[in-house]
Write an enzyme that holds these catalytic residues in place. Structure first.
Site, PDB file in Angstrom:
ATOM      1  N   ASP A   1       0.460  -3.456   3.226  1.00  0.00           N
ATOM      2  CA  ASP A   1       0.131  -2.352   4.710  1.00  0.00           C
ATOM      3  C   ASP A   1       1.813  -2.446   4.716  1.00  0.00           C
ATOM      4  O   ASP A   1       2.397  -3.872   5.512  1.00  0.00           O
ATOM      5  CB  ASP A   1      -0.302  -2.443   6.135  1.00  0.00           C
ATOM      6  CG  ASP A   1      -2.025  -2.286   5.965  1.00  0.00           C
ATOM      7  OD1 ASP A   1      -2.016  -1.037   4.748  1.00  0.00           O
ATOM      8  OD2 ASP A   1      -2.796  -2.046   7.144  1.00  0.00           O
TER       9      ASP A   1
ATOM     10  N   ARG B   1       2.950   2.916  -2.125  1.00  0.00           N
ATOM     11  CA  ARG B   1       2.235   3.779  -1.356  1.00  0.00           C
ATOM     12  C   ARG B   1       2.950   4.418  -0.265  1.00  0.00           C
ATOM     13  O   ARG B   1       3.673   3.596   0.481  1.00  0.00           O
ATOM     14  CB  ARG B   1       0.687   2.835  -0.859  1.00  0.00           C
ATOM     15  CG  ARG B   1       0.178   3.916   0.382  1.00  0.00           C
ATOM     16  CD  ARG B   1      -0.928   3.260   0.933  1.00  0.00           C
ATOM     17  NE  ARG B   1      -1.073   2.661   1.720  1.00  0.00           N
ATOM     18  CZ  ARG B   1      -1.393   1.401   1.829  1.00  0.00           C
ATOM     19  NH1 ARG B   1      -1.701   0.880   1.754  1.00  0.00           N
ATOM     20  NH2 ARG B   1      -0.669   0.470   3.273  1.00  0.00           N
TER      21      ARG B   1
END
Ligand code: FDA
Length: 281
Positions: free
Chosen positions: A113, A163
């Protein structure tokens, strides 16, 4: 749990799977039944106690094994401050490598993340070092950051899996685009770069306009990519994309640190505040 958290928990269940690993795993199985892959995140961030960071690393190792035992279509996504980034960079990389090896042995991916902009440099640096030894690793990149186009170019040169997200932290206008429109425009620009040069990337947004644009671009390109959305948001759109043949991933957080994450989601959309008020009265 305080009274306020007691009242919020039933609503928060929309965005989080529950408080422990078995709840996360059950939500992943449910996502799989709906044709979605799952990306599990054990909630926690900004850790400053070495003991807690070690516990969280062990939780991820247990989670990877549990995913494999359950033969679920799932992987994990970690925050580097969960592994110790705020106090020991070398140890964080060591832990990332352990998780990446674990994932690779079990046929899973490992995603990193992206957190607040003060950590962008370190996160990308550690990710790129990890990528030198492991091909099954990906990283989130935030379209609201002015620097992201440059970062994306470096990442693509190195064969990274990206991402693409809009970005969820409060940032200064010097580092991040201040308006929603500018963020969407930059998202669109970065998405086009991904379709031009990327492979195995993820379009992570609930924004219909950007999703439609991705569908249009993908119709004329061979790039391998997927969509990803957060648990509990736009479930009908996920189903529609699955039935159109796209790979769609449900990002599923779980863990006892559910409160700050759920408050972030509530603030993102006015209708959630209404949901909260309805539950209180
Ligand atoms: P936007 O906020 O403009 O929403 C578009 C539409 O989606 C809204 O109009 C609404 O219909 C719906 N919607 C969005 N949020 C909603 C909500 N909370 N409740 C109800 N409806 C909602 N961020 C980050 O900084 N680092 C990271 O690593 C990640 N990782 C990540 C993984 C995945 C799979 C996703 C989908 C998102 C992230 N994010 C993230 C979060 C991301 O940065 C962003 O905050 C949210 O995705 C919301 O932005 P959207 O792109 O959906 O657009």
């Amino acid at each position: 749990m305080g009274l306020r958290q007691d009242l919020v928990y039933p609503i928060a269940r929309r965005w989080i799977a529950g408080k422990d690993l078995s709840a996360g795993l059950a939500a992943a199985a449910d996502a799989n039944r709906r044709g979605l892959s799952a990306l599990l995140n054990y909630l926690g961030e900004d850790l400053t106690e070495p003991g807690v960071a070690e516990e969280q690393t062990n939780e991820y190792l247990a989670l990877q094994k549990a995913i494999s035992d359950a033969t679920a279509d799932a992987s994990v996504s970690v925050k580097l401050t969960q592994l110790g980034l705020l106090f020991d960079e070398a140890l964080t990389l060591e832990r990332l490598e352990t998780l990446a090896s674990g994932a690779s042995i079990l046929g899973q991916a490992l995603w990193v993340d992206m957190e607040g902009s003060k950590l962008t440099d370190k996160t990308l640096e550690l990710y790129l070092r990890l990528l030198e030894k492991h091909s099954n690793v990906g990283v989130a990149l935030q379209a609201y950051l002015r620097r992201s186009e440059k970062d994306l170019s470096i990442l693509l040169d190195r064969g990274a899996k990206v991402r693409l997200v809009k970005g969820a932290y409060r940032e200064d206008r010097q580092v991040a685009f201040p308006s929603r429109q500018q963020v969407s425009e930059n998202y669109s620009r970065l998405m086009r770069l991904l379709f031009d040069r990327g492979e195995g990337f993820t379009i992570a947004t609930h924004d219909s306009r950007l999703i439609d644009e991705a569908r249009q671009i993908s119709a004329s390109r061979g790039a391998k990519f997927g969509f990803a959305m957060l648990r509990g948001i736009r479930d009908e759109l996920k189903a529609e994309l699955v039935s159109s043949g796209y790979r769609v991933t449900d990002y599923i957080p779980y863990g006892d640190q559910w409160y700050p994450y759920s408050v972030r989601r509530m603030k993102e959309h006015p209708s959630n505040v209404w949901l909260l008020l309805r539950s209180l009265f």
